[in-house]
Design a protein around this motif. Structure first.
Motif, short mmCIF file in Angstrom:
data_model
loop_
_atom_site.label_atom_id
_atom_site.label_comp_id
_atom_site.label_asym_id
_atom_site.label_seq_id
_atom_site.Cartn_x
_atom_site.Cartn_y
_atom_site.Cartn_z
N ARG A 69 14.38 8.91 13.58
CA ARG A 69 15.63 8.45 14.22
C ARG A 69 16.52 7.73 13.21
O ARG A 69 17.72 7.94 13.17
CB ARG A 69 15.26 7.50 15.37
N SER A 70 15.90 6.84 12.44
CA SER A 70 16.58 6.15 11.34
C SER A 70 17.87 5.45 11.75
O SER A 70 18.89 5.56 11.06
CB SER A 70 16.87 7.13 10.19
N TRP A 71 17.84 4.75 12.88
CA TRP A 71 18.97 3.86 13.18
C TRP A 71 19.03 2.79 12.09
O TRP A 71 17.99 2.46 11.48
CB TRP A 71 18.75 3.16 14.52
N ALA A 72 20.21 2.24 11.89
CA ALA A 72 20.32 1.15 10.90
C ALA A 72 19.41 -0.01 11.29
O ALA A 72 18.94 -0.75 10.42
CB ALA A 72 21.77 0.69 10.83
N GLU A 73 19.14 -0.16 12.57
CA GLU A 73 18.32 -1.27 13.04
C GLU A 73 16.82 -1.02 12.88
O GLU A 73 16.01 -1.92 13.04
CB GLU A 73 18.58 -1.55 14.54
N TYR A 257 16.24 -15.28 9.18
CA TYR A 257 16.63 -13.91 9.56
C TYR A 257 17.95 -13.54 8.90
O TYR A 257 18.70 -14.40 8.46
CB TYR A 257 16.72 -13.77 11.08
N TYR A 258 18.20 -12.23 8.86
CA TYR A 258 19.47 -11.72 8.37
C TYR A 258 20.35 -11.37 9.56
O TYR A 258 19.90 -10.69 10.49
CB TYR A 258 19.26 -10.47 7.51
N ASP A 259 21.58 -11.85 9.54
CA ASP A 259 22.48 -11.55 10.65
C ASP A 259 23.18 -10.21 10.45
O ASP A 259 22.90 -9.49 9.48
CB ASP A 259 23.49 -12.69 10.87
N GLU A 260 24.11 -9.87 11.35
CA GLU A 260 24.74 -8.54 11.33
C GLU A 260 25.49 -8.30 10.02
O GLU A 260 25.62 -7.16 9.57
CB GLU A 260 25.71 -8.40 12.53
N GLN A 261 25.96 -9.38 9.41
CA GLN A 261 26.69 -9.23 8.13
C GLN A 261 25.74 -9.26 6.93
O GLN A 261 26.18 -9.23 5.79
CB GLN A 261 27.73 -10.35 7.98
N GLY A 262 24.45 -9.35 7.21
CA GLY A 262 23.48 -9.38 6.12
C GLY A 262 23.31 -10.74 5.49
O GLY A 262 22.71 -10.87 4.43
N ASP A 413 3.25 -2.79 3.18
CA ASP A 413 3.31 -1.79 2.13
C ASP A 413 3.74 -2.44 0.82
O ASP A 413 4.61 -3.32 0.82
CB ASP A 413 4.29 -0.67 2.52
N SER A 414 3.14 -2.01 -0.25
CA SER A 414 3.44 -2.64 -1.54
C SER A 414 4.77 -2.16 -2.12
O SER A 414 5.30 -2.81 -3.04
CB SER A 414 2.31 -2.35 -2.53
N GLU A 415 5.31 -1.06 -1.62
CA GLU A 415 6.56 -0.55 -2.21
C GLU A 415 7.68 -0.37 -1.18
O GLU A 415 8.83 -0.69 -1.45
CB GLU A 415 6.29 0.81 -2.89
N LEU A 416 7.34 0.18 -0.03
CA LEU A 416 8.37 0.51 0.97
C LEU A 416 8.94 -0.76 1.61
O LEU A 416 8.19 -1.67 1.96
CB LEU A 416 7.74 1.39 2.06
N THR A 417 10.25 -0.82 1.74
CA THR A 417 10.90 -1.97 2.37
C THR A 417 11.96 -1.48 3.35
O THR A 417 12.37 -0.32 3.32
CB THR A 417 11.60 -2.88 1.35
N ASP A 418 12.43 -2.40 4.19
CA ASP A 418 13.57 -2.07 5.05
C ASP A 418 14.87 -2.32 4.28
O ASP A 418 14.85 -2.65 3.08
CB ASP A 418 13.51 -2.84 6.38
N ALA A 419 15.99 -2.17 4.99
CA ALA A 419 17.29 -2.28 4.31
C ALA A 419 17.54 -3.67 3.75
O ALA A 419 18.41 -3.85 2.89
CB ALA A 419 18.40 -1.90 5.29
N HIS A 420 16.78 -4.66 4.23
CA HIS A 420 16.96 -6.03 3.74
C HIS A 420 15.92 -6.42 2.70
O HIS A 420 15.81 -7.59 2.34
CB HIS A 420 16.92 -7.01 4.91
N GLY A 421 15.12 -5.44 2.28
CA GLY A 421 14.11 -5.73 1.26
C GLY A 421 12.84 -6.35 1.81
O GLY A 421 11.97 -6.79 1.04
N ILE A 422 12.69 -6.39 3.12
CA ILE A 422 11.48 -6.93 3.73
C ILE A 422 10.40 -5.85 3.70
O ILE A 422 10.68 -4.70 4.07
CB ILE A 422 11.75 -7.37 5.19
N PRO A 423 9.18 -6.20 3.26
CA PRO A 423 8.15 -5.16 3.18
C PRO A 423 7.95 -4.44 4.51
O PRO A 423 7.93 -5.05 5.58
CB PRO A 423 6.89 -5.96 2.79
N ALA A 424 7.81 -3.12 4.40
CA ALA A 424 7.57 -2.30 5.59
C ALA A 424 6.09 -2.34 5.95
O ALA A 424 5.25 -2.62 5.09
CB ALA A 424 8.00 -0.86 5.30
N PRO A 425 5.78 -2.05 7.20
CA PRO A 425 4.36 -1.99 7.56
C PRO A 425 3.73 -0.68 7.09
O PRO A 425 4.38 0.36 7.05
CB PRO A 425 4.40 -2.06 9.09
N ARG A 426 2.45 -0.79 6.75
CA ARG A 426 1.66 0.39 6.45
C ARG A 426 0.55 0.44 7.50
O ARG A 426 -0.09 -0.58 7.80
CB ARG A 426 1.05 0.28 5.06
N VAL A 427 0.36 1.60 8.10
CA VAL A 427 -0.62 1.73 9.17
C VAL A 427 -1.80 2.58 8.71
O VAL A 427 -1.60 3.70 8.21
CB VAL A 427 0.03 2.36 10.43
#
Lengths: 538, 148
Positions: A69-73, A257-262, A413-427
């Motif tokens: 889906r890859s919504w910005a959110e 947290y990061y707000d709508e303006q980042g 995850d050691s490499e993957l992040t979201d748009a704000h640089g927060i580490p993504a989950p690895r399952v």
């Protein structure tokens, strides 16, 4: 109440099924509640149901998998270590924004798995402790169904009658009656008659899985949120939480947290409540490291993220000679069969499963493989093959109880992040032996059902990859701090003003859809927190 | 209408391919003749992730067709070429098939041929109410759950 210099008394992270229920409950007691939601309100114009290309939404704007889906959110998830992909929606209302709305309750035995069957662990409370909150939740959201099921304890009258019954139901019944198996019209978070504040009943349009544009589906953004907002809850959308902050004593102080303006913001509160789902909550706790919690907040036990449970699902479709109009009417939660729910060790496994008898999808989705992933062949014969399946197919889910196993887990995850640089989950997840045996047995029983129902063709997907809606167990409840993250009130053993109330809390998974239980637990925890707020913050 | 992403040659080839993937049925022309290629072109313009598999397939067609251009082959030979392509790179080929189905089955005229009057909303469907008398046998089964 907390000190007035704090931004809120209670900060809730996540506005889905559990966060919405807790926001309503806590604000009812006069607490100042703020909820941070990384998503947005789904706009009514986002729904595709009035367009001829509505089925495309399943592949694009309303795809189940956030990686697709890859919504910005959305945030990415590393799925490479699991045969089942976690699914979720990041919006106000969370994953209840598009779901089937199947709303069963767990059974009493589901809370006493260790005592009764010698596996996994017992929950720190019983079905009967939770029952008043199941009832309260049902009365808040609106449930269609029928009391009196001999497969479950007696329950309060449902808010609206069972959903419509059509040719597809008749096809199922032909098999069920021949076999003499249990069945019952499902409880659904989908109203069949007017209910609540001007909510329209279901008009049987069909594709509930891409949202409900008329508000008949009892999604959290149409049930709890309007009431919670009216009670003064502050809901901040587009607020992506990075971590939960703590003081020198190890108590939670709020969130960054990061707000709508980042722009990075902070919010202080007397209590932090995690309601970000069974992947999102452990992700944020693991990312909240500090001197006192070097492995993540409330994770000195090393259990945060562990014991991940899905409900592994096999799908079995029956193709019928007669038209069963499978795409008309709510797609899921039509009827259920709990003939094989309780343990019978002669079957070769413990615990059990439910057969969920569902409808089907429109012609485009059928052509592309339907619910099961069997595309209609191209070339000569395509049209005949399409017409033999479209409106002639019904599909049963074999949904299993998944036992908690420590190696199944969510990590960062050691490499993957979201748009704000927060580490993504690895399952990381694999099916246990008990689960595999149950899956094979369940598929065979679903075949029996369709054969008895006189289906002319039976199709099987033995393990559905895109079935990870039910994210459970990753901050499990228990009385022992060495084997659980939170107590029976959702309170972290290591951090007494941190609460977890979403699917992460589940000690075991049962074999039914979890949302009604998630919301009942959220209401029970919020009720306790509301009554004991002063003691918790002092 | 002109293509947004594909070249005129690619668009024409895609249309020929689509005519083999989804042939005519009754009064309905095949998918390519119906205009499915332009719709897929719009998908490619909007969704970059679709481009590689679709273009890979299209560009392999003339190679597989050999000395005679694909357009000059009869239907049977075209299908042979497409089957070979499908076997060689099933992932890319299946994406092209999927996008062709997407373009074809979202057309109201195609949906009408299947008895569909329009999109699900706002009309929905009228279905019979649940008949509780159907539960007589199950009600008589007695308690099926374990107390705990």
């Amino acid at each position: 109440m907390a000190a007035p210099e704090l931004d809120s008394d209670v900060l809730i992270v996540g506005s889905g099924a559990s966060g919405a229920a807790a926001a309503w409950s806590l604000s009812r007691r006069g607490l100042r509640v703020t909820c941070l939601e990384q998503g947005r309100w789904v706009d009514p114009s986002d729904y595709a149901h009035s367009r001829p290309d509505y089925e495309l939404a399943r592949q694009t704007s309303f795809a189940k998998d956030p990686n697709v889906r890859s919504w910005a959110e959305d945030y990415p998830i590393n799925n490479s270590g699991t045969p089942i992909h976690p699914l979720m929606v990041n919006a106000v209302g969370g994953s209840t924004v598009h779901w089937s709305g199947h709303f069963p309750r767990m059974r009493p035995s589901d809370f006493r798995v260790k005592t009764l069957d010698g596996v996994a662990d017992d929950w720190p409370f019983t079905y009967w402790d939770l029952e008043p909150f199941y009832d309260l939740n049902d009365s808040m959201v609106g449930v269609s169904g029928l009391a009196g099921d001999p497969g479950n304890p007696p329950r309060s009258p449902r808010q609206t009658p069972p959903l419509a019954f059509d040719a597809g139901c008749e096809a199922y019944l032909r098999g069920l009656e021949k076999l003499g198996w249990h069945w019952w019209p499902s409880d659904n978070a989908l109203i069949s008659e007017p209910f609540g504040d001007n909510r329209s009943p279901c008009n049987c349009c069909g594709p509930c899985d891409i949202g409900c544009p008329i508000g008949a589906m009892s999604s959290a953004h149409v049930t709890y949120w309007p009431k919670a907002l009216a009670q003064g809850v502050q809901l901040i959308t587009h607020a992506r939480v990075e971590q939960i902050t703590v003081d020198r004593a190890g108590r939670a102080t709020g969130a960054l947290y990061y707000d709508e303006q980042g722009v990075r913001q902070s919010h202080s509160a007397g209590v932090v409540v995690m309601a970000a789902n069974g992947v999102g909550t452990p992700r944020l706790l693991l990312n909240s490291t500090s001197a006192l919690y070097p492995n993540g907040l409330a994770n000195n036990s090393g259990i945060v993220g562990a014991y991940l449970m899905f409900h592994p699902v096999a799908l079995v479709s029956g193709v019928f000679e007669e038209a069963v109009n499978g795409q008309r009417g709510p797609i899921g939660g039509l009827m259920n069969c709990q003939e094989f729910y309780e343990t019978d060790v002669s079957r070769g496994f413990v615990r059990g499963f439910e057969l969920q008898l569902s409808r089907n999808v429109g012609p485009l989705s059928v052509a592309n493989g339907g619910i099961l992933g069997y595309p209609v062949p191209w070339g000569n014969g395509h049209h005949e093959a399409l017409r033999s399946r479209y409106a002639h197919t019904m599909t049963t889910s074999v949904m299993l109880e998944d036992l908690p196993e420590r190696q199944n887990r969510v990590t960062l995850d050691s490499e993957l992040t979201d748009a704000h640089g927060i580490p993504a989950p690895r399952v990381e997840y694999r099916l246990g032996k008990n689960t595999q045996r149950m899956l094979e047995f369940g598929i065979a029983r679903a075949r029996d059902l369709f054969e008895a129902a006189e289906a002319v063709e039976i199709l099987v997907d033995p393990l559905v990859r895109e079935s990870g809606w039910h994210l459970m167990g990753t901050c499990r409840m228990g009385n022992d701090p060495d084997t659980s993250v939170i107590n029976g009130w959702g309170q972290a053993h290591e951090c007494p003003n941190l609460f977890v109330i979403d699917g992460s809390t589940f000690t075991t998974s049962a074999a039914v859809n979890p949302t009604s239980t998630i919301q009942a637990i959220a209401l029970r925890c919020a009720d306790w927190l509301g009554r004991n707020y002063r003691e918790v913050v002092e | 209408m002109t293509a947004q992403f594909l070249t005129p040659e690619e668009l024409a080839l895609l249309s020929l391919v689509q005519n083999e993937l989804v042939p005519s049925y009754g009064d309905l022309p095949p998918a390519g003749t119906l205009g499915a290629a332009l719709t897929v072109d719009a998908y490619l313009a909007e969704q970059p992730r679709l481009r590689r598999p679709v273009l890979t397939t299209l560009r392999a067609i003339e190679v597989r067709a050999g000395k005679t251009p694909f357009a000059e082959l009869d239907s049977g030979r075209r299908v042979e070429v497409l089957r070979k392509l499908e076997n060689a790179d099933p992932e890319s080929f299946s994406e092209l098939v999927k996008q062709t189905y997407n373009a074809y089955y979202t057309r109201p005229d195609v949906q009408a041929s299947l008895g569909i009057d329009g999109p699900p909303q706002p009309m929905g469907f009228k279905l019979p109410a649940f008949d509780e008398s159907r539960l007589a046998r199950v009600r008589a089964m007695g308690k099926l759950w374990r107390d705990a």
